[in-house]
Design a protein around this motif. Structure first.
Motif, short mmCIF file in Angstrom:
data_model
loop_
_atom_site.label_atom_id
_atom_site.label_comp_id
_atom_site.label_asym_id
_atom_site.label_seq_id
_atom_site.Cartn_x
_atom_site.Cartn_y
_atom_site.Cartn_z
N CYS A 66 33.28 47.99 45.75
CA CYS A 66 34.19 48.74 46.64
C CYS A 66 33.42 49.61 47.64
O CYS A 66 33.86 49.79 48.77
CB CYS A 66 35.12 49.59 45.81
N HIS A 71 36.33 48.91 50.33
CA HIS A 71 37.68 48.63 49.89
C HIS A 71 38.62 49.65 50.54
O HIS A 71 38.41 50.86 50.39
CB HIS A 71 37.75 48.74 48.37
N CYS A 76 41.96 53.17 45.65
CA CYS A 76 40.58 52.94 45.21
C CYS A 76 39.77 54.23 45.34
O CYS A 76 39.71 54.82 46.41
CB CYS A 76 39.93 51.84 46.04
N TRP A 118 38.02 42.83 44.18
CA TRP A 118 37.38 44.14 44.29
C TRP A 118 37.02 44.66 42.92
O TRP A 118 37.77 44.48 41.95
CB TRP A 118 38.31 45.12 45.02
N CYS A 120 37.23 47.51 41.62
CA CYS A 120 38.18 48.38 40.93
C CYS A 120 39.34 47.59 40.31
O CYS A 120 40.04 48.11 39.44
CB CYS A 120 38.71 49.48 41.85
ZN LIG Z 1 38.27 49.37 45.07
#
Ligand SMILES: [Zn+2]
Length: 138
Positions: A66, A71, A76, A118, A120
């Motif tokens: 990220c 991101h 996030c 991603w 996360c």
């Molecule tokens: Zn993220």
């Protein structure tokens, strides 16, 4: 940045070298494996060298950190903008984003479907597993 880093480590840290077999990448592979999918790794001949590919289905997956790949999801908290040296980071991030966009565009032109996972998203393994399954089967 500490001076004890080797040039290679520094390059990885700076996002100049694409790091292989990162923790998020391994986690995505495990999810795919658990669903019974067979895949190939690190397609070096394709734009952007996707981390995971399904050649017959022409599907490519990038697992993006990220922070480096920026991101943009407001949920996030891994992509926070560094407080110091803002201009330096801004230039670096813009270059990363432009490169990512160009790689995706080229892959799509070549007839590939592209999914970006991603870092996360790994927090919800069940949801991510379902998303991966939809992408691969879809
Ligand atoms: Zn993220």
């Amino acid at each position: 940045m500490a001076d004890t880093l080797s040039p290679h480590e520094r390059s990885v840290r700076m996002g100049l070298i694409k790091e292989r077999n990162t923790k998020p990448e391994m986690a995505v592979r495990r999810l795919l494996h658990a669903k019974g999918f067979r895949y190939r790794l690190h397609a070096n001949e394709l734009p952007g060298k996707p981390d995971i590919v399904f050649r017959r289905r022409r599907k490519a997956i990038f697992v993006h950190g990220c922070f480096w790949h920026r991101h943009t999801d407001p949920e996030c908290n891994l992509a926070r903008f560094p407080k110091s040296r803002a201009e330096f980071w801004r230039a670096k991030f813009e270059a990363n984003q432009a490169r990512d966009a160009e790689n995706c565009r080229m892959l799509r032109e070549m007839g590939w479907n592209v999914l970006v996972v991603w870092e996360c998203e790994l927090r919800d393994a069940e949801q991510l597993g379902n998303k991966l399954e939809r992408f691969v089967r879809g």
